[in-house]
Design an enzyme around this catalytic site. Structure first.
Site, PDB file in Angstrom:
ATOM      1  N   VAL A  20      -5.219 -14.897  -4.881  1.00 38.38           N
ATOM      2  CA  VAL A  20      -5.251 -15.274  -6.436  1.00 38.38           C
ATOM      3  C   VAL A  20      -5.055 -16.596  -6.693  1.00 38.38           C
ATOM      4  O   VAL A  20      -5.681 -17.309  -7.413  1.00 38.38           O
ATOM      5  CB  VAL A  20      -4.024 -14.514  -7.167  1.00 38.38           C
ATOM      6  CG1 VAL A  20      -2.769 -14.886  -7.071  1.00 38.38           C
ATOM      7  CG2 VAL A  20      -4.367 -14.607  -8.610  1.00 38.38           C
ATOM      8  N   ASP A  21      -4.457 -17.550  -5.548  1.00 42.06           N
ATOM      9  CA  ASP A  21      -4.229 -18.990  -5.873  1.00 42.06           C
ATOM     10  C   ASP A  21      -5.682 -19.509  -5.590  1.00 42.06           C
ATOM     11  O   ASP A  21      -6.178 -20.607  -6.501  1.00 42.06           O
ATOM     12  CB  ASP A  21      -3.244 -19.397  -4.623  1.00 42.06           C
ATOM     13  CG  ASP A  21      -2.915 -20.708  -4.814  1.00 42.06           C
ATOM     14  OD1 ASP A  21      -2.966 -21.353  -5.844  1.00 42.06           O
ATOM     15  OD2 ASP A  21      -2.102 -21.305  -3.827  1.00 42.06           O
TER      16      ASP A  21
ATOM     17  N   SER B 296       3.297 -11.854  -3.769  1.00 39.27           N
ATOM     18  CA  SER B 296       3.797 -11.499  -2.427  1.00 39.27           C
ATOM     19  C   SER B 296       2.883 -10.398  -1.586  1.00 39.27           C
ATOM     20  O   SER B 296       2.989 -10.090  -0.555  1.00 39.27           O
ATOM     21  CB  SER B 296       5.246 -11.302  -2.274  1.00 39.27           C
ATOM     22  OG  SER B 296       5.815 -12.421  -2.523  1.00 39.27           O
ATOM     23  N   THR B 297       2.201  -9.592  -2.271  1.00 37.95           N
ATOM     24  CA  THR B 297       1.717  -8.209  -1.990  1.00 37.95           C
ATOM     25  C   THR B 297       0.369  -8.345  -1.061  1.00 37.95           C
ATOM     26  O   THR B 297      -0.230  -7.451  -0.827  1.00 37.95           O
ATOM     27  CB  THR B 297       1.941  -7.196  -2.733  1.00 37.95           C
ATOM     28  OG1 THR B 297       0.650  -7.414  -3.809  1.00 37.95           O
ATOM     29  CG2 THR B 297       2.995  -7.039  -3.478  1.00 37.95           C
ATOM     30  N   GLY B 298      -0.219  -9.609  -1.091  1.00 37.85           N
ATOM     31  CA  GLY B 298      -1.511  -9.703  -0.482  1.00 37.85           C
ATOM     32  C   GLY B 298      -1.148 -10.698   0.764  1.00 37.85           C
ATOM     33  O   GLY B 298      -0.541  -9.975   1.781  1.00 37.85           O
TER      34      GLY B 298
ATOM     35  N   TYR C  69       1.112 -12.447   1.703  1.00 35.12           N
ATOM     36  CA  TYR C  69       2.625 -12.461   2.136  1.00 35.12           C
ATOM     37  C   TYR C  69       2.963 -11.261   2.641  1.00 35.12           C
ATOM     38  O   TYR C  69       4.311 -11.137   2.952  1.00 35.12           O
ATOM     39  CB  TYR C  69       3.410 -13.199   1.006  1.00 35.12           C
ATOM     40  CG  TYR C  69       3.384 -14.589   0.867  1.00 35.12           C
ATOM     41  CD1 TYR C  69       2.419 -15.400   2.183  1.00 35.12           C
ATOM     42  CD2 TYR C  69       4.095 -15.335   0.187  1.00 35.12           C
ATOM     43  CE1 TYR C  69       2.500 -16.754   1.916  1.00 35.12           C
ATOM     44  CE2 TYR C  69       4.163 -16.997   0.105  1.00 35.12           C
ATOM     45  CZ  TYR C  69       3.349 -17.480   1.042  1.00 35.12           C
ATOM     46  OH  TYR C  69       3.274 -18.724   1.013  1.00 35.12           O
TER      47      TYR C  69
HETATM   48  N1  AR6 Z   1      -6.783 -11.495 -10.018  1.00 37.25           N
HETATM   49  C1  AR6 Z   1      -5.597 -10.807  -9.951  1.00 37.25           C
HETATM   50  N2  AR6 Z   1      -5.135 -10.552  -8.711  1.00 37.25           N
HETATM   51  C2  AR6 Z   1      -5.699 -10.951  -7.617  1.00 37.25           C
HETATM   52  C3  AR6 Z   1      -6.811 -11.949  -7.552  1.00 37.25           C
HETATM   53  C4  AR6 Z   1      -7.264 -12.142  -8.991  1.00 37.25           C
HETATM   54  N3  AR6 Z   1      -8.428 -12.857  -9.026  1.00 37.25           N
HETATM   55  N4  AR6 Z   1      -7.167 -12.305  -6.422  1.00 37.25           N
HETATM   56  C5  AR6 Z   1      -6.298 -11.729  -5.513  1.00 37.25           C
HETATM   57  N5  AR6 Z   1      -5.518 -11.094  -6.288  1.00 37.25           N
HETATM   58  P1  AR6 Z   1      -2.246 -13.079  -2.681  1.00 37.25           P
HETATM   59  P2  AR6 Z   1       0.856 -13.660  -2.109  1.00 37.25           P
HETATM   60  C6  AR6 Z   1      -3.999 -10.053  -5.813  1.00 37.25           C
HETATM   61  O1  AR6 Z   1      -2.650 -13.083  -1.370  1.00 37.25           O
HETATM   62  O2  AR6 Z   1       0.748 -12.572  -1.052  1.00 37.25           O
HETATM   63  C7  AR6 Z   1      -2.167 -17.750  -1.001  1.00 37.25           C
HETATM   64  O3  AR6 Z   1      -2.689 -18.375   0.220  1.00 37.25           O
HETATM   65  C8  AR6 Z   1      -4.214  -9.543  -4.412  1.00 37.25           C
HETATM   66  O4  AR6 Z   1      -5.137  -8.369  -4.152  1.00 37.25           O
HETATM   67  O5  AR6 Z   1      -3.012 -13.843  -3.561  1.00 37.25           O
HETATM   68  O6  AR6 Z   1       1.568 -14.147  -2.883  1.00 37.25           O
HETATM   69  C9  AR6 Z   1      -1.237 -18.764  -1.700  1.00 37.25           C
HETATM   70  O7  AR6 Z   1      -1.357 -20.420  -1.458  1.00 37.25           O
HETATM   71  C10 AR6 Z   1      -2.857  -9.138  -4.240  1.00 37.25           C
HETATM   72  O8  AR6 Z   1      -2.622  -7.820  -4.898  1.00 37.25           O
HETATM   73  O9  AR6 Z   1      -0.621 -13.888  -2.822  1.00 37.25           O
HETATM   74  C11 AR6 Z   1       0.105 -18.529  -0.601  1.00 37.25           C
HETATM   75  O10 AR6 Z   1      -0.008 -19.264   0.607  1.00 37.25           O
HETATM   76  C12 AR6 Z   1      -2.050 -10.218  -5.143  1.00 37.25           C
HETATM   77  O11 AR6 Z   1      -3.073 -10.794  -5.992  1.00 37.25           O
HETATM   78  C13 AR6 Z   1      -0.217 -16.993  -0.214  1.00 37.25           C
HETATM   79  O12 AR6 Z   1      -1.577 -16.487  -0.580  1.00 37.25           O
HETATM   80  C14 AR6 Z   1      -1.306 -11.225  -4.297  1.00 37.25           C
HETATM   81  O13 AR6 Z   1      -2.053 -11.745  -3.320  1.00 37.25           O
HETATM   82  C15 AR6 Z   1       0.524 -16.138  -1.238  1.00 37.25           C
HETATM   83  O14 AR6 Z   1       0.495 -14.920  -0.781  1.00 37.25           O
END
Ligand code: AR6
Length: 179
Positions: free
Chosen positions: A40-41, A126-128, A130
């Site tokens: 998402v970042d 955190s659920t992607g 992380y």
């Molecule tokens: N809209 C909504 N949710 C989303 C989108 C979107 N466009 N894209 C992905 N998700 P993650 P984390 C969901 O990995 O686990 C980055 O590199 C995804 O399916 O984005 O907190 C940062 O810079 C999942 O359900 O975040 C950090 O280094 C959720 O968003 C690290 O990832 C979170 O997944 C953070 O990891």
């Protein structure tokens, strides 16, 4: 359950892409170096444009430890602010992950409140990448946000969880019903 009231405020669950959902403040699942990344970042920086990273470059020196958050403008996104929150990496559950995850949500809501934001959208922090198991993260996320809405919120009227996939959406739906 996809919507529930808490003291005149509400939590809504939506399945979709957070970069397309209008809000006053969009919460990003960032990392503590605020350097951008995948998930998402990456989507938020792509859709919001370079002004968000330029602003982060100026405030990066303040640091953003796990469990905390910082706020920037929202560039081209349909919002006024982006709140960059840092959730914990999952390390088995015995390393304070639950408190750190709750803290990432609460820190975000406190910044939203200060900015006078009424509608705040959240991804599932955190659920992607992380690796935090979503069935464990959903009750922590919803518990922290609902407590805030009941006890602290003034400006914030609605917290919307914008969940990317059906599996994540279903986990939050079950947790919202069980709160
Ligand atoms: N809209 C909504 N949710 C989303 C989108 C979107 N466009 N894209 C992905 N998700 P993650 P984390 C969901 O990995 O686990 C980055 O590199 C995804 O399916 O984005 O907190 C940062 O810079 C999942 O359900 O975040 C950090 O280094 C959720 O968003 C690290 O990832 C979170 O997944 C953070 O990891």
């Amino acid at each position: 359950m996809t919507e529930r009231g808490f003291g005149g405020r509400r939590i809504r669950l939506v399945q979709g892409d957070i970069t397309r959902c209008p809000a006053d403040a969009i919460v990003n699942a960032a990392n503590s170096s605020l350097a951008g990344g995948g998930g998402v970042d990456g989507a938020i920086h792509d859709a919001g444009g370079p002004s968000i990273m330029e602003e982060l470059d100026r405030i990066r020196g303040q640091g953003c430890p796990t469990g905390s958050a910082v706020m920037t403008g929202a560039g081209d996104l349909p919002a006024k602010h982006v709140i960059h929150a840092v959730g914990p990496r999952w390390r088995g559950g015995g390393k304070g992950e639950e408190q750190l995850l709750a803290s990432a949500y609460l820190s975000s809501l406190r910044l939203a409140e200060k900015a006078g934001a009424a509608v705040v959208t959240f991804p599932s922090i955190s659920t992607g990448i992380y690796g935090y198991p979503v069935e464990k993260a959903a009750p922590v996320a919803l518990g922290a946000v609902s407590e805030f809405l009941k006890a602290e919120a003034k400006a914030v009227r609605e917290a919307q969880f914008v969940l990317f996939d059906r599996f994540t959406f279903a986990a939050y739906e079950a947790a919202l019903g069980a709160l």
